[in-house]
Design a protein around this motif. Structure first.
Motif, PDB file in Angstrom:
ATOM      1  N   MET A  17       0.894  -1.271   0.009  1.00 52.84           N
ATOM      2  CA  MET A  17       0.084   0.098   0.078  1.00 52.84           C
ATOM      3  C   MET A  17       0.857   1.190  -0.022  1.00 52.84           C
ATOM      4  SD  MET A  17      -3.006   1.208   2.637  1.00 52.84           S
ATOM      5  CE  MET A  17      -2.065   1.375   4.265  1.00 52.84           C
ATOM      6  N   LYS A  18       0.457   2.151  -0.871  1.00 55.36           N
ATOM      7  CA  LYS A  18       1.304   3.368  -0.859  1.00 55.36           C
ATOM      8  C   LYS A  18       1.247   4.198   0.357  1.00 55.36           C
ATOM      9  CE  LYS A  18       2.115   7.427  -3.823  1.00 55.36           C
ATOM     10  NZ  LYS A  18       1.492   8.093  -5.101  1.00 55.36           N
ATOM     11  N   GLU A  19       2.442   4.651   0.818  1.00 61.11           N
ATOM     12  CA  GLU A  19       2.373   5.507   1.952  1.00 61.11           C
ATOM     13  C   GLU A  19       2.066   7.074   1.621  1.00 61.11           C
ATOM     14  OE1 GLU A  19       2.925   4.962   5.144  1.00 61.11           O
ATOM     15  OE2 GLU A  19       3.680   2.557   4.969  1.00 61.11           O
ATOM     16  N   ILE A  20       1.335   7.506   2.627  1.00 63.48           N
ATOM     17  CA  ILE A  20       0.840   8.967   2.543  1.00 63.48           C
ATOM     18  C   ILE A  20       1.276   9.814   3.486  1.00 63.48           C
ATOM     19  CG2 ILE A  20      -1.121   8.380   0.945  1.00 63.48           C
ATOM     20  CD1 ILE A  20      -2.950   8.682   3.450  1.00 63.48           C
ATOM     21  N   SER A  21       1.310  11.081   3.615  1.00 64.93           N
ATOM     22  CA  SER A  21       1.403  11.687   4.842  1.00 64.93           C
ATOM     23  C   SER A  21       0.139  11.642   5.853  1.00 64.93           C
ATOM     24  CB  SER A  21       1.366  13.373   4.278  1.00 64.93           C
ATOM     25  OG  SER A  21       2.501  13.605   3.693  1.00 64.93           O
ATOM     26  N   GLU A  22       0.563  11.758   7.189  1.00 65.92           N
ATOM     27  CA  GLU A  22      -0.356  11.303   8.305  1.00 65.92           C
ATOM     28  C   GLU A  22       0.220  12.061   9.303  1.00 65.92           C
ATOM     29  OE1 GLU A  22      -1.583   6.743   7.249  1.00 65.92           O
ATOM     30  OE2 GLU A  22       0.185   7.200   8.361  1.00 65.92           O
ATOM     31  N   LEU A  23      -0.847  12.360  10.147  1.00 65.26           N
ATOM     32  CA  LEU A  23      -0.691  12.641  11.423  1.00 65.26           C
ATOM     33  C   LEU A  23      -1.090  11.298  12.600  1.00 65.26           C
ATOM     34  CD1 LEU A  23      -0.371  14.489  14.289  1.00 65.26           C
ATOM     35  CD2 LEU A  23      -2.694  15.235  13.815  1.00 65.26           C
ATOM     36  N   ILE A  24      -0.046  10.857  13.266  1.00 71.29           N
ATOM     37  CA  ILE A  24      -0.292   9.436  13.901  1.00 71.29           C
ATOM     38  C   ILE A  24      -0.343   9.822  15.422  1.00 71.29           C
ATOM     39  CG2 ILE A  24       0.442   7.332  14.242  1.00 71.29           C
ATOM     40  CD1 ILE A  24       1.791   7.481  11.607  1.00 71.29           C
ATOM     41  N   ILE A  25      -1.256   9.418  16.097  1.00 69.37           N
ATOM     42  CA  ILE A  25      -1.518   9.488  17.548  1.00 69.37           C
ATOM     43  C   ILE A  25      -1.191   8.207  18.149  1.00 69.37           C
ATOM     44  CG2 ILE A  25      -3.054  10.378  19.536  1.00 69.37           C
ATOM     45  CD1 ILE A  25      -2.451  12.366  17.395  1.00 69.37           C
ATOM     46  N   CYS A  26      -0.262   7.967  18.890  1.00 71.00           N
ATOM     47  CA  CYS A  26       0.164   6.578  19.428  1.00 71.00           C
ATOM     48  C   CYS A  26       0.369   6.749  20.993  1.00 71.00           C
ATOM     49  CB  CYS A  26       1.125   6.149  18.592  1.00 71.00           C
ATOM     50  SG  CYS A  26       2.659   7.043  18.569  1.00 71.00           S
ATOM     51  N   ASP A  27       0.626   5.611  21.673  1.00 69.07           N
ATOM     52  CA  ASP A  27       0.995   5.391  22.940  1.00 69.07           C
ATOM     53  C   ASP A  27       2.569   5.599  22.998  1.00 69.07           C
ATOM     54  OD1 ASP A  27      -1.431   4.688  24.093  1.00 69.07           O
ATOM     55  OD2 ASP A  27      -1.463   2.837  23.033  1.00 69.07           O
ATOM     56  N   ASP A  28       3.427   5.140  22.183  1.00 76.53           N
ATOM     57  CA  ASP A  28       4.719   5.121  22.196  1.00 76.53           C
ATOM     58  C   ASP A  28       5.380   5.425  20.860  1.00 76.53           C
ATOM     59  OD1 ASP A  28       7.786   4.252  21.951  1.00 76.53           O
ATOM     60  OD2 ASP A  28       7.386   3.286  23.837  1.00 76.53           O
ATOM     61  N   ILE A  29       6.022   6.830  20.735  1.00 77.00           N
ATOM     62  CA  ILE A  29       6.309   7.334  19.571  1.00 77.00           C
ATOM     63  C   ILE A  29       7.566   6.635  19.242  1.00 77.00           C
ATOM     64  CG2 ILE A  29       5.536   9.614  20.216  1.00 77.00           C
ATOM     65  CD1 ILE A  29       8.395  10.477  20.747  1.00 77.00           C
ATOM     66  N   ILE A  30       8.358   5.928  19.703  1.00 77.12           N
ATOM     67  CA  ILE A  30       9.459   5.358  19.451  1.00 77.12           C
ATOM     68  C   ILE A  30       9.126   4.124  18.584  1.00 77.12           C
ATOM     69  CG2 ILE A  30      11.785   4.079  20.103  1.00 77.12           C
ATOM     70  CD1 ILE A  30      11.777   7.029  20.464  1.00 77.12           C
ATOM     71  N   ASP A  31       8.543   3.520  19.291  1.00 76.96           N
ATOM     72  CA  ASP A  31       7.649   2.161  18.494  1.00 76.96           C
ATOM     73  C   ASP A  31       7.223   2.572  17.217  1.00 76.96           C
ATOM     74  OD1 ASP A  31       8.504   0.468  20.531  1.00 76.96           O
ATOM     75  OD2 ASP A  31       6.632   0.417  21.708  1.00 76.96           O
ATOM     76  N   GLU A  32       6.360   3.573  17.264  1.00 83.13           N
ATOM     77  CA  GLU A  32       5.485   3.821  16.076  1.00 83.13           C
ATOM     78  C   GLU A  32       6.467   4.288  15.067  1.00 83.13           C
ATOM     79  OE1 GLU A  32       2.664   4.304  13.141  1.00 83.13           O
ATOM     80  OE2 GLU A  32       2.459   3.507  15.616  1.00 83.13           O
ATOM     81  N   VAL A  33       7.618   4.995  15.264  1.00 89.76           N
ATOM     82  CA  VAL A  33       8.743   5.375  14.390  1.00 89.76           C
ATOM     83  C   VAL A  33       9.330   4.045  13.697  1.00 89.76           C
ATOM     84  CG1 VAL A  33      10.975   6.457  14.085  1.00 89.76           C
ATOM     85  CG2 VAL A  33       9.256   7.659  15.305  1.00 89.76           C
ATOM     86  N   GLU A  34       9.736   3.219  14.624  1.00 88.40           N
ATOM     87  CA  GLU A  34      10.210   1.916  14.105  1.00 88.40           C
ATOM     88  C   GLU A  34       9.240   1.082  13.237  1.00 88.40           C
ATOM     89  OE1 GLU A  34      11.269   0.093  17.795  1.00 88.40           O
ATOM     90  OE2 GLU A  34      13.111   1.094  18.164  1.00 88.40           O
ATOM     91  N   SER A  35       7.881   1.151  13.681  1.00 88.17           N
ATOM     92  CA  SER A  35       7.085   0.393  12.640  1.00 88.17           C
ATOM     93  C   SER A  35       6.944   1.045  11.294  1.00 88.17           C
ATOM     94  CB  SER A  35       5.617   0.449  13.458  1.00 88.17           C
ATOM     95  OG  SER A  35       4.684  -0.133  12.472  1.00 88.17           O
ATOM     96  N   ILE A  36       6.763   2.270  11.364  1.00 85.80           N
ATOM     97  CA  ILE A  36       7.090   3.036  10.006  1.00 85.80           C
ATOM     98  C   ILE A  36       8.112   2.604   9.133  1.00 85.80           C
ATOM     99  CG2 ILE A  36       6.979   5.490   8.582  1.00 85.80           C
ATOM    100  CD1 ILE A  36       5.588   6.410  11.164  1.00 85.80           C
ATOM    101  N   ILE A  37       9.412   2.714   9.800  1.00 86.25           N
ATOM    102  CA  ILE A  37      10.625   2.534   9.083  1.00 86.25           C
ATOM    103  C   ILE A  37      10.469   0.836   8.542  1.00 86.25           C
ATOM    104  CG2 ILE A  37      13.164   2.062   9.324  1.00 86.25           C
ATOM    105  CD1 ILE A  37      12.924   4.463  11.408  1.00 86.25           C
ATOM    106  N   ALA A  38      10.004   0.039   9.469  1.00 94.81           N
ATOM    107  CA  ALA A  38      10.168  -1.331   8.957  1.00 94.81           C
ATOM    108  C   ALA A  38       9.280  -1.798   7.696  1.00 94.81           C
ATOM    109  CB  ALA A  38       9.433  -2.226  10.125  1.00 94.81           C
ATOM    110  N   ARG A  39       8.123  -0.625   7.658  1.00 95.07           N
ATOM    111  CA  ARG A  39       7.321  -1.048   6.503  1.00 95.07           C
ATOM    112  C   ARG A  39       7.376  -0.325   4.969  1.00 95.07           C
ATOM    113  NH1 ARG A  39       3.397   1.510  10.058  1.00 95.07           N
ATOM    114  NH2 ARG A  39       2.800   3.635   9.364  1.00 95.07           N
ATOM    115  N   SER A  40       8.635   0.447   5.270  1.00 98.33           N
ATOM    116  CA  SER A  40       9.389   1.468   4.315  1.00 98.33           C
ATOM    117  C   SER A  40      10.249   1.100   3.727  1.00 98.33           C
ATOM    118  CB  SER A  40       9.138   2.797   4.876  1.00 98.33           C
ATOM    119  OG  SER A  40       8.122   3.195   5.584  1.00 98.33           O
TER     120      SER A  40
END
Length: 212
Positions: free
Chosen positions: A1-24
């Protein structure tokens, strides 16, 4: 799925950044993670990186506990009109400090886990109870405190121990507005609960005077 610009609200910002990188895999990811407040110099870094040419699509991930208003205003133009093949991911644990202008330009993705909502025991409401409640809920986020205040107001309205007047509802509504403006959640919760205690005390005195 093509990535788009987003505002992401999450519990752990470090985990979320790692998740974004892993799928990119096919995207060049550039990150700026700030443990505290995202400031104007962080915004300048992001803009500079956005305009550096690249052979690959670029994802600029900006993560912080809070984004200052001035940094958001600085980012506004590049988010609205990004360079070709550049997307932005803004990652933060709460939407309360995000400006409406950013909201209107980025789809919001809520990845926060829903926690069981705390409740207020109106029947046993006193100063000691308020102290214990504040100690138990000192780590709650703004959205959770908002729900707590709203539930407490409804419970008080249904209780004969609280003679809720229009001005009382207005005061509690102002508390909720303070959360939207970024006021510390625990301070707002304290103000709301103490006001409810004032209402209970006022009601008790009024009832005693009627009986007397």
């Amino acid at each position: 799925m093509k990535e788009i610009s987003e505002l992401i609200i999450c519990d752990d910002i470090i985990d979320e950044v790692e998740s974004i990188i892993a799928r990119s895999d096919d995207i060049l990811c550039i990150t700026r993670i700030v443990e505290g407040e995202f400031l104007i110099e962080d915004a300048k870094f992001a803009i500079q990186k956005a305009y550096i040419s690249s052979d690959k699509p670029k994802c600029i991930i900006l993560a912080a506990q809070k984004f200052s208003n001035i940094s958001q205003n600085k980012l506004l133009k590049v988010i609205e009109e990004p360079p070709v093949n550049v997307i932005f991911k803004l990652v933060t644990p709460s939407k309360t400090t995000i400006l409406p202008t950013i909201f209107s330009r980025l789809p919001v993705v809520n990845r926060r886990k829903r926690l069981p909502r705390s409740s207020i025991d109106i029947k046993n409401f006193n100063l000691e109870y308020i102290y214990n409640t504040l100690q138990q809920n000192k780590d709650l986020k703004a959205d959770e405190v908002r729900g707590l205040i709203e539930d407490a107001a409804k419970a008080a309205f249904c209780s004969s121990d609280f003679d809720m007047k229009e001005s009382d509802f207005e005061y509690l509504q102002e508390c909720i507005k303070l959360l939207d403006r970024g006021s510390p959640a625990i301070v707002v919760l304290s103000s709301a609960l103490l006001h409810l205690l004032e209402i209970k005390t006022r009601t008790l005195h009024a009832n005693k005077n009627k009986k007397g």
